[in-house]
Scaffold this motif. Structure first.
Motif, PDB file in Angstrom:
ATOM      1  N   ILE A   1      34.426  49.459  36.442  1.00  0.00           N
ATOM      2  CA  ILE A   1      34.964  48.410  35.578  1.00  0.00           C
ATOM      3  C   ILE A   1      34.642  48.704  34.115  1.00  0.00           C
ATOM      4  O   ILE A   1      35.483  48.531  33.228  1.00  0.00           O
ATOM      5  CB  ILE A   1      34.405  47.039  36.003  1.00  0.00           C
ATOM      6  CG1 ILE A   1      34.947  46.671  37.385  1.00  0.00           C
ATOM      7  CG2 ILE A   1      34.782  45.957  34.999  1.00  0.00           C
ATOM      8  CD1 ILE A   1      34.329  45.424  37.980  1.00  0.00           C
ATOM      9  N   THR A   2      33.419  49.185  33.849  1.00  0.00           N
ATOM     10  CA  THR A   2      33.044  49.546  32.482  1.00  0.00           C
ATOM     11  C   THR A   2      33.938  50.646  31.942  1.00  0.00           C
ATOM     12  O   THR A   2      34.367  50.614  30.777  1.00  0.00           O
ATOM     13  CB  THR A   2      31.575  49.999  32.429  1.00  0.00           C
ATOM     14  OG1 THR A   2      30.725  48.917  32.798  1.00  0.00           O
ATOM     15  CG2 THR A   2      31.196  50.473  31.019  1.00  0.00           C
TER      16      THR A   2
ATOM     17  N   ARG B   1      34.760  41.542  39.395  1.00  0.00           N
ATOM     18  CA  ARG B   1      34.618  41.263  37.961  1.00  0.00           C
ATOM     19  C   ARG B   1      33.547  40.214  37.704  1.00  0.00           C
ATOM     20  O   ARG B   1      32.891  40.227  36.667  1.00  0.00           O
ATOM     21  CB  ARG B   1      35.952  40.780  37.382  1.00  0.00           C
ATOM     22  CG  ARG B   1      37.017  41.852  37.216  1.00  0.00           C
ATOM     23  CD  ARG B   1      36.676  42.838  36.131  1.00  0.00           C
ATOM     24  NE  ARG B   1      36.711  42.240  34.814  1.00  0.00           N
ATOM     25  CZ  ARG B   1      36.336  42.849  33.699  1.00  0.00           C
ATOM     26  NH1 ARG B   1      35.859  44.068  33.767  1.00  0.00           N
ATOM     27  NH2 ARG B   1      36.410  42.249  32.546  1.00  0.00           N
TER      28      ARG B   1
ATOM     29  N   ASP C   1      32.875  51.208  21.993  1.00  0.00           N
ATOM     30  CA  ASP C   1      32.163  50.415  22.984  1.00  0.00           C
ATOM     31  C   ASP C   1      30.675  50.719  22.896  1.00  0.00           C
ATOM     32  O   ASP C   1      30.251  51.853  23.118  1.00  0.00           O
ATOM     33  CB  ASP C   1      32.679  50.727  24.382  1.00  0.00           C
ATOM     34  CG  ASP C   1      32.207  49.702  25.395  1.00  0.00           C
ATOM     35  OD1 ASP C   1      30.977  49.561  25.542  1.00  0.00           O
ATOM     36  OD2 ASP C   1      33.063  49.047  26.018  1.00  0.00           O
TER      37      ASP C   1
ATOM     38  N   TYR D   1      37.002  51.216  32.674  1.00  0.00           N
ATOM     39  CA  TYR D   1      38.280  50.613  32.311  1.00  0.00           C
ATOM     40  C   TYR D   1      38.156  49.774  31.041  1.00  0.00           C
ATOM     41  O   TYR D   1      38.983  49.838  30.139  1.00  0.00           O
ATOM     42  CB  TYR D   1      38.810  49.751  33.451  1.00  0.00           C
ATOM     43  CG  TYR D   1      39.658  50.507  34.445  1.00  0.00           C
ATOM     44  CD1 TYR D   1      41.038  50.462  34.399  1.00  0.00           C
ATOM     45  CD2 TYR D   1      39.065  51.301  35.428  1.00  0.00           C
ATOM     46  CE1 TYR D   1      41.801  51.165  35.308  1.00  0.00           C
ATOM     47  CE2 TYR D   1      39.827  52.006  36.338  1.00  0.00           C
ATOM     48  CZ  TYR D   1      41.203  51.936  36.276  1.00  0.00           C
ATOM     49  OH  TYR D   1      41.962  52.640  37.163  1.00  0.00           O
ATOM     50  N   ASP D   2      37.102  48.961  30.994  1.00  0.00           N
ATOM     51  CA  ASP D   2      36.889  48.121  29.809  1.00  0.00           C
ATOM     52  C   ASP D   2      36.826  48.950  28.543  1.00  0.00           C
ATOM     53  O   ASP D   2      37.342  48.550  27.481  1.00  0.00           O
ATOM     54  CB  ASP D   2      35.570  47.339  29.958  1.00  0.00           C
ATOM     55  CG  ASP D   2      35.689  46.132  30.860  1.00  0.00           C
ATOM     56  OD1 ASP D   2      36.826  45.659  31.082  1.00  0.00           O
ATOM     57  OD2 ASP D   2      34.647  45.652  31.331  1.00  0.00           O
TER      58      ASP D   2
ATOM     59  N   ALA E   1      41.025  48.105  27.243  1.00  0.00           N
ATOM     60  CA  ALA E   1      40.558  47.862  25.889  1.00  0.00           C
ATOM     61  C   ALA E   1      41.712  47.368  25.021  1.00  0.00           C
ATOM     62  O   ALA E   1      42.868  47.703  25.244  1.00  0.00           O
ATOM     63  CB  ALA E   1      39.980  49.161  25.313  1.00  0.00           C
TER      64      ALA E   1
ATOM     65  N   GLN F   1      30.569  48.381  39.215  1.00  0.00           N
ATOM     66  CA  GLN F   1      30.522  47.881  37.848  1.00  0.00           C
ATOM     67  C   GLN F   1      30.710  49.019  36.831  1.00  0.00           C
ATOM     68  O   GLN F   1      31.240  48.805  35.741  1.00  0.00           O
ATOM     69  CB  GLN F   1      29.194  47.163  37.600  1.00  0.00           C
ATOM     70  CG  GLN F   1      28.981  45.953  38.501  1.00  0.00           C
ATOM     71  CD  GLN F   1      30.099  44.929  38.397  1.00  0.00           C
ATOM     72  OE1 GLN F   1      30.509  44.583  37.300  1.00  0.00           O
ATOM     73  NE2 GLN F   1      30.594  44.460  39.531  1.00  0.00           N
TER      74      GLN F   1
ATOM     75  N   VAL G   1      41.923  44.168  31.922  1.00  0.00           N
ATOM     76  CA  VAL G   1      40.640  44.693  31.495  1.00  0.00           C
ATOM     77  C   VAL G   1      40.728  45.866  30.525  1.00  0.00           C
ATOM     78  O   VAL G   1      39.719  46.329  30.035  1.00  0.00           O
ATOM     79  CB  VAL G   1      39.800  45.146  32.718  1.00  0.00           C
ATOM     80  CG1 VAL G   1      39.538  43.986  33.634  1.00  0.00           C
ATOM     81  CG2 VAL G   1      40.478  46.282  33.459  1.00  0.00           C
TER      82      VAL G   1
END
Length: 222
Positions: free
Chosen positions: A210-211, A95, A152, A213-214, A143, A207, A141
């Motif tokens: 992670i995006t 992260r 997003d 998930y975000d 939303a 990354q 993480v």
């Protein structure tokens, strides 16, 4: 030549890694740091291709050092190498912007391969492991309640196919699995993945996960 900065509070560990790198063609250990603040300073001064970053160090730890090095926006990538096989360390490091996570008991050839992979823009942590880490800590993480992926801004430039590819990456699929699912060649998938990374501003595949998930495109298993 790939330049490497070694950040570890244990002198013997630094010496051992330096000897390995000095004996490996194509790798050049350009500096050593014994704590996080020194790693940040030397990364700015030396601009190495890769920082080998320990996590537990006196003063500023490796997680915060990673965060500051990545935030500086240079070319330097961080490969975390730690004794501690704990998901939360790997999660926090990724992260913070690290491009990989290895343990100190990795074989020398694994460390060398990891350095070269990170330097070339790839990620060291396998997608399956990344998914396990994010599943374990996704509550941090996901939303906000009521948010949708369409909100997003990182996703606005993606085509429908690229969005599908990002979701597949977020689910830990390999390029071969994506190719089979969407009836594409692996070379085409690699092009889609490259465009996805560029459009969402992700440094590497980790990354991108992670995006996903975000943005709420992927949800942890209940």
């Amino acid at each position: 030549m790939t330049t490497v900065l070694i950040a570890d509070d244990q002198p013997l560990q630094r010496m051992g890694v330096r000897m390995l790198l000095e004996g490996t063609p194509g790798l050049d250990p350009v500096g050593e740091a014994e704590h996080g603040a020194e790693a940040v300073r030397q990364a700015a001064q030396l601009r190495p291709d890769v920082v080998l970053m320990d996590i537990r160090m006196p003063g500023m730890d490796g997680i915060e050092a990673t965060r500051q090095i990545v935030a500086a926006g240079g070319r330097t990538r961080v490969l975390i190498v730690t004794t501690f096989d704990l998901d939360e360390y790997a999660y926090d490091g990724l992260r913070a912007g690290a491009s990989g996570f290895l343990l100190k008991d990795a074989r020398p050839e694994e460390l060398v391969a990891g350095i070269r992979a990170v330097a070339s823009g790839d990620a060291v942590v396998a997608p399956r492991l990344t998914r396990r880490l994010l599943d374990a800590y996704a509550h941090q993480v996901l939303a906000p309640e009521g948010a949708t992926a369409n909100e997003d801004p990182r996703l606005k430039e993606l085509s429908d196919r690229e969005r599908e590819v990002l979701i597949a990456i977020g689910n830990g699929w390999t390029n071969a699995e994506i190719a089979e699912r969407f009836v594409l060649t692996e070379s085409t998938v690699k092009k889609h993945v490259g465009r996805v990374l560029a459009k969402i501003g992700a440094r590497d595949r980790i990354q991108a996960v992670i995006t996903a998930y975000d943005a709420g495109l992927v949800r942890a298993k209940s």
